[in-house]
Design an enzyme around this catalytic site. Structure first.
Site, short mmCIF file in Angstrom:
data_model
loop_
_atom_site.label_atom_id
_atom_site.label_comp_id
_atom_site.label_asym_id
_atom_site.label_seq_id
_atom_site.Cartn_x
_atom_site.Cartn_y
_atom_site.Cartn_z
N LYS A 1 11.99 -6.19 -12.02
CA LYS A 1 12.49 -7.08 -13.06
C LYS A 1 13.96 -7.46 -12.79
O LYS A 1 14.72 -6.62 -12.34
CB LYS A 1 12.41 -6.31 -14.39
CG LYS A 1 12.52 -7.09 -15.64
CD LYS A 1 12.42 -6.16 -16.84
CE LYS A 1 13.64 -5.25 -16.94
NZ LYS A 1 13.78 -4.53 -18.19
N LYS B 1 20.35 -6.30 -15.60
CA LYS B 1 21.80 -6.17 -15.46
C LYS B 1 22.18 -4.87 -14.78
O LYS B 1 23.29 -4.72 -14.31
CB LYS B 1 22.52 -6.32 -16.81
CG LYS B 1 21.93 -5.58 -17.98
CD LYS B 1 22.56 -6.07 -19.29
CE LYS B 1 21.54 -6.10 -20.42
NZ LYS B 1 21.90 -6.93 -21.54
N LYS C 1 14.89 5.26 -18.25
CA LYS C 1 16.35 5.41 -18.37
C LYS C 1 16.80 6.86 -18.34
O LYS C 1 17.84 7.18 -17.79
CB LYS C 1 16.84 4.75 -19.67
CG LYS C 1 16.89 3.25 -19.59
CD LYS C 1 17.90 2.71 -20.59
CE LYS C 1 18.06 1.22 -20.47
NZ LYS C 1 18.87 0.65 -21.55
P1 TYM Z 1 17.87 -6.46 -23.66
O1 TYM Z 1 19.27 -6.56 -24.12
O2 TYM Z 1 17.54 -5.59 -22.49
O3 TYM Z 1 17.31 -7.89 -23.32
C1 TYM Z 1 17.42 -8.95 -24.25
C2 TYM Z 1 16.19 -9.83 -24.17
O4 TYM Z 1 16.04 -10.35 -22.85
C3 TYM Z 1 14.71 -10.08 -22.39
N1 TYM Z 1 14.76 -9.83 -20.94
C4 TYM Z 1 13.99 -10.48 -20.05
N2 TYM Z 1 13.07 -11.44 -20.21
C5 TYM Z 1 12.47 -11.90 -19.10
N3 TYM Z 1 12.76 -11.44 -17.85
C6 TYM Z 1 13.68 -10.46 -17.65
N4 TYM Z 1 13.98 -10.03 -16.43
C7 TYM Z 1 14.35 -9.94 -18.79
N5 TYM Z 1 15.31 -9.00 -18.97
C8 TYM Z 1 15.55 -8.94 -20.28
C9 TYM Z 1 14.28 -8.84 -23.14
O5 TYM Z 1 12.87 -8.71 -23.18
C10 TYM Z 1 14.89 -9.09 -24.50
O6 TYM Z 1 14.04 -9.92 -25.28
N6 TYM Z 1 15.72 -3.44 -26.97
C11 TYM Z 1 16.17 -4.80 -26.75
C12 TYM Z 1 17.20 -5.28 -27.75
C13 TYM Z 1 16.79 -5.15 -29.18
C14 TYM Z 1 15.85 -5.93 -29.87
C15 TYM Z 1 15.84 -5.44 -31.21
C16 TYM Z 1 15.02 -6.99 -29.49
C17 TYM Z 1 17.30 -4.26 -30.07
N7 TYM Z 1 16.73 -4.44 -31.29
C18 TYM Z 1 15.01 -6.00 -32.16
C19 TYM Z 1 14.18 -7.53 -30.47
C20 TYM Z 1 14.18 -7.04 -31.78
C21 TYM Z 1 16.80 -4.86 -25.37
O7 TYM Z 1 17.24 -3.90 -24.83
O8 TYM Z 1 16.91 -6.11 -24.88
#
Ligand code: TYM
Length: 342
Positions: A201, A204, A118
């Site tokens: 992947k 968004k 990022k």
């Molecule tokens: P974020 O918002 O990017 O994504 C949310 C969840 O969706 C999953 N994900 C995917 N799974 C499979 N294939 C994909 N292409 C894909 N894109 C996204 C992510 O693995 C995630 O589980 N850092 C985290 C948010 C967060 C969090 C936490 C998660 C903040 N605090 C504490 C767990 C525990 C994030 O950016 O997810």
């Protein structure tokens, strides 16, 4: 104290930035729903403090937070059975994150691939929050003493860091206070790939909307995106070995399996030998059948903004009831005067 002495508790979060897409749904949200049940307390969070580590338009952030809440509920999260809230309403996350900023090491953060991806070549200009992002994530999890964290594959490194922070805190202060959390990365769709490029992947931030299925897409859009998804000219294999070196084929089969609650083996036993011309309409029909009810329920809920805000406020209250005593105990362990009095 060992891990088993902690009450089993699930925590996970999703960022309210941009659209909720099929990767979020299959890799995370659908699994959050499956984990809801009498055996474990489930705590799910819209991580708005994480979202602002990169620029967010304030109006869009508020809209995305409510839309994400609508998505959670439409997908099957019951605010009576799970604790559902947005992160900024529970100040303990940011407070514990500060303590963890003083536990985690610069070198640990510098190794994070998300930071490298990022911030890219422009690290000097990235926000300090983006650098400290994983420390806030550890605080999200550990302020609930969560034992299980369902996530997609891309969050694995952050969860390892969460364990490292818990281990170092426990060791530095000579306590067994924070649990060593288990990542739960399971199912056929832990890494849903772009529909345009099987090596990337689904995300968004991909500039091409054709690369992903958004949870707000209508039936025609979903069908069109699947019809146009990149594939190869061969028929589908009957066994998983035949998907090797065929990332696009593997991705569509994984999506089918996850949507239909099947294993990849089961799907291939049914569709092996079919051409994509036949498989894609099957996948489109399945995706529309599974996703349309969610998107229409999301749209309905978005018409009830006050109700969404009420659910989030109520969830935050329940979350604070768990988080506040854990933060207080952390402060006591660290030596903050007055910590026991709140
Ligand atoms: P974020 O918002 O990017 O994504 C949310 C969840 O969706 C999953 N994900 C995917 N799974 C499979 N294939 C994909 N292409 C894909 N894109 C996204 C992510 O693995 C995630 O589980 N850092 C985290 C948010 C967060 C969090 C936490 C998660 C903040 N605090 C504490 C767990 C525990 C994030 O950016 O997810």
């Amino acid at each position: 104290m060992t891990e088993t002495q902690f009450t089993p508790r699930v925590f996970s979060g999703i960022q309210p930035s941009g659209n909720l897409h099929l990767g979020n749904y299959l890799g995370a949200l659908k699994r959050f729903v499956d984990m809801q049940g009498p055996d474990m307390e489930t705590v799910y969070c819209m991580v708005d403090l994480h979202a602002i580590t990169v620029w967010q338009d304030p109006k869009e952030l508020a809209h995305s937070t409510r839309e994400l809440c609508a998505g959670f509920i439409a997908a099957g999260i019951d605010p009576e059975r799970s604790i559902l809230f947005n992160q900024s309403q529970v100040p303990e996350h940011a407070q514990l994150a500060w303590v963890f900023n003083c536990v985690a090491r610069m070198g640990w953060m510098q190794r994070m691939t998300q930071w490298k991806d990022k911030a890219g070549k422009n690290q000097q200009n990235a926000s300090l929050g983006l650098f400290a992002y994983p420390s806030l994530m550890a605080a999200d999890i550990l302020t609930y003493h969560a034992t299980h964290v369902p996530v997609g594959d891309d969050q694995k490194q952050h969860l390892e860091l969460t364990r490292d922070i818990a281990i170092k805190f426990n060791k530095d202060f000579g306590v067994d206070f924070f649990p060593i959390t288990e990542p739960v990365i399971e199912g056929a769709a832990t890494r849903v790939m772009s529909l345009r490029d099987g090596s990337k992947k689904m995300s968004k931030s991909d500039p091409s909307d054709m690369s992903r299925i958004n949870m707000t897409d209508d039936a025609d859009t979903i069908a069109r995106k699947i019809r146009k998804a990149k594939t190869d000219p061969d028929a589908l294999p009957s066994e998983t070995g035949g998907l090797e070196d065929r990332p696009e084929a593997r991705n569509l089969v994984n999506i089918y399996a996850a949507l239909n609650d099947q294993t990849v083996e089961q799907v291939l036993a049914d569709v092996g030998g079919k051409q994509f011309g036949e498989f894609k309409p099957m996948l489109a029909e399945l995706a529309v059948a599974k996703l349309s009810p969610i998107s229409s329920e999301m749209a309905r809920l978005m018409g009830e903004e006050a109700e969404i805000d009420r659910i989030l406020a109520r969830g935050a209250e329940k979350a604070r009831a768990i988080a506040a005593p854990i933060l207080q105990q952390t402060y006591e362990i660290v030596g903050m005067v007055g910590a026991g009095k709140a």
